[in-house]
Design an enzyme around this catalytic site. Structure first.
Site, PDB file in Angstrom:
ATOM      1  N   GLU A 208       0.715  -1.284  -0.035  1.00  0.00           N
ATOM      2  CA  GLU A 208      -0.040  -0.006  -0.098  1.00  0.00           C
ATOM      3  C   GLU A 208       0.863   1.225   0.056  1.00  0.00           C
ATOM      4  O   GLU A 208       0.250   2.480   0.209  1.00  0.00           O
ATOM      5  CB  GLU A 208      -0.982  -0.039   1.131  1.00  0.00           C
ATOM      6  CG  GLU A 208      -1.930  -1.165   1.142  1.00  0.00           C
ATOM      7  CD  GLU A 208      -3.167  -0.993   2.152  1.00  0.00           C
ATOM      8  OE1 GLU A 208      -2.889   0.073   2.643  1.00  0.00           O
ATOM      9  OE2 GLU A 208      -3.565  -1.841   2.382  1.00  0.00           O
ATOM     10  N   LYS A 340     -15.819  -1.360   3.906  1.00  0.00           N
ATOM     11  CA  LYS A 340     -15.116  -1.970   2.812  1.00  0.00           C
ATOM     12  C   LYS A 340     -16.387  -2.378   1.854  1.00  0.00           C
ATOM     13  O   LYS A 340     -16.793  -3.256   1.857  1.00  0.00           O
ATOM     14  CB  LYS A 340     -14.121  -2.972   2.952  1.00  0.00           C
ATOM     15  CG  LYS A 340     -13.063  -2.360   3.566  1.00  0.00           C
ATOM     16  CD  LYS A 340     -12.015  -3.659   3.884  1.00  0.00           C
ATOM     17  CE  LYS A 340     -10.584  -3.362   4.361  1.00  0.00           C
ATOM     18  NZ  LYS A 340      -9.934  -4.514   4.852  1.00  0.00           N
TER      19      LYS A 340
END
Ligand code: PGA
Ligand code: ZN
Length: 431
Positions: A208, A340
């Site tokens: 990430e 999410k």
């Protein structure tokens, strides 16, 4: 504009590629009035077992991760079922997708197929209204810029298990606005890189975009993070605090946790004790998945034992599910839920989890996945739904920066109407 302008004229999906170079699904929804919406679904690496199913083809190509079936489902069955529906009735559209799939977890059509269509439809409606998505979702109230949680070191499943903890992040309770939180993060991120370079440990970035965690202990990573905050000129815990994602499901089940780096095994209470020590020693304001997804009792014990100010987040533990959140609330486990959309497979179900959170007095964080793209839908969800916090990964790599930069544009567009979630986002910080 006529009502029928919002009716779905066509749906089309294609295979595109994510930030790990893996296949993923992009969908386009066209409306009768001429508006077009497009969205790409992300993909996780450290997934909860109770997430909706991401349909992958298996076989030899691309490590079994191809999405030809999910794409075909959108272009075939899903397109036939939703053409003619009113895209501006998101709940009805998503209900159609859920019923068409017919399983509790999107196992037949794939959550990657259903979510691509669900999100693309929301974008098409916004385009038809001539509004940015956040305003289309939230109207005049959608003015709250989220507190960003930004990764400085990546670890766990995102860095070959180099360290046990998955995300070493910062939050900026002292920042006056979203733009300033990003400025402060940029300074801390650069100082963290400089510290790693100085000790000869600079070795690129994790999945990430956080610095590669070339540490010998988890504590060393925490010490380095505090050093980076101080070197950037901020007061740790006051202006800039630490947020951790332990992602404990990745190294423990049934109450046994194996810390690879430190070569020791802990039971739930041992892990709780260790984490509480870290929270005392370091300015930790938020901690995600401190226990495994199957350890609800451990989660509840941790929540009872932790200082009240600590934000305790369920990700793998709650998988954006309103039902699991209600169970957790009944048990007194966690006080915040990660949202999410691809853990559920439609916008409506994700929204239902946020509604449940508010009703139960839980906070929420809209979150990206470790496999991302240029898609910025989640930024608009965070602002449009007034969630107050956003987690996207690090402060590097354009699949991350696309999100931060989109939020900057929105903050500028809102001008004097923009509000910043600030320290209140996670219960007021350290005091
Ligand atoms: P994932 O990680 O997208 O790989 O699941 C993100 C997180 O755990 O928050
Ligand atoms: Zn997580």
């Amino acid at each position: 504009m006529k009502d029928s302008d919002f009716d779905i004229r066509s749906v089309h999906a294609r295979r595109v590629w994510d930030s790990r170079g893996r296949p993923t699904v992009e969908a386009e929804v066209a409306l009768h009035g001429g508006a077009l919406g497009r969205a790409i679904v992300p993909a996780g690496a450290s997934k909860g077992t109770r997430e909706a199913l991401e349909l992958r083809d298996g076989g030899a190509a691309f490590g079994g991760l191809d999405v030809r079936q999910a794409v075909a489902h959108v272009n075939g069955e899903i397109a036939r079922a939703v053409v003619g529906l009113a895209a501006d009735d998101q709940a009805a559209l998503d209900a159609r997708l859920i019923a068409l799939d017919g399983t509790p977890n999107k196992a037949r059509l794939g959550a990657n197929a259903t979510l691509a269509v669900s999100m693309a439809a929301a974008h098409a409606v916004a385009a038809a209204r001539g509004l940015p998505l956040y305003a289309s979702l939230g109207g005049a109230d959608a003015t709250l810029l989220p507190m960003p949680q930004i990764q400085i070191f990546g670890g766990g499943a995102h860095a070959g298990r180099r360290v046990d903890i998955q995300d070493f992040m910062i939050v900026c309770p002292g920042a006056a606005n979203f733009a300033q939180a990003l400025e402060w993060t940029a300074e801390v991120y650069a100082q963290a890189g400089a510290l790693m370079r100085a000790r000869g440990a600079l070795a690129g970035v994790a999945d990430e975009g956080g610095w590669w965690p070339a540490f010998d202990t988890n504590e060393e990573a925490l010490e380095t993070l505090v050093g980076a905050i101080e070197n950037a000129g901020f007061v740790p815990g006051e202006q800039v605090g630490i947020a951790l994602d332990i992602a404990a499901s990745d190294f423990g089940r049934e109450g046994r946790y194996r810390l690879g780096l430190e070569q020791r095994e802990l039971d739930s209470d041992g892990l709780i004790e260790l984490l509480l020590r870290w929270c005392e020693r370091f300015p930790v304001l938020s901690i995600e998945d401190p226990l495994g997804e199957d350890d609800a009792q451990g989660f509840a014990r941790f929540t009872r034992a932790a200082p009240r100010r600590l934000q305790i987040v369920g990700d793998d533990f709650l998988v954006s599910s309103a039902d699991l959140l209600r169970e957790a609330a009944a048990a007194g486990a966690a006080n915040t839920v990660l949202l999410k959309p691809n853990q559920r497979g439609t916008l409506t179900e994700t929204r239902q989890c946020w509604d449940a959170a508010r009703a139960l007095g839980y906070r929420a964080i809209v979150s990206a996945r470790s496999g991302e793209t240029e898609d910025t839908t989640i930024v608009h969800l965070a602002i449009g739904w007034q969630v107050g916090q956003l987690k996207v990964g690090s402060f590097a790599r354009s699949e991350r920066m696309a999100k931060w930069n989109e939020a900057l544009r929105i903050e500028e567009r809102l001008g004097a109407r923009a509000r910043f979630a600030g320290a209140a986002a996670f219960g007021g910080g350290r005091s």
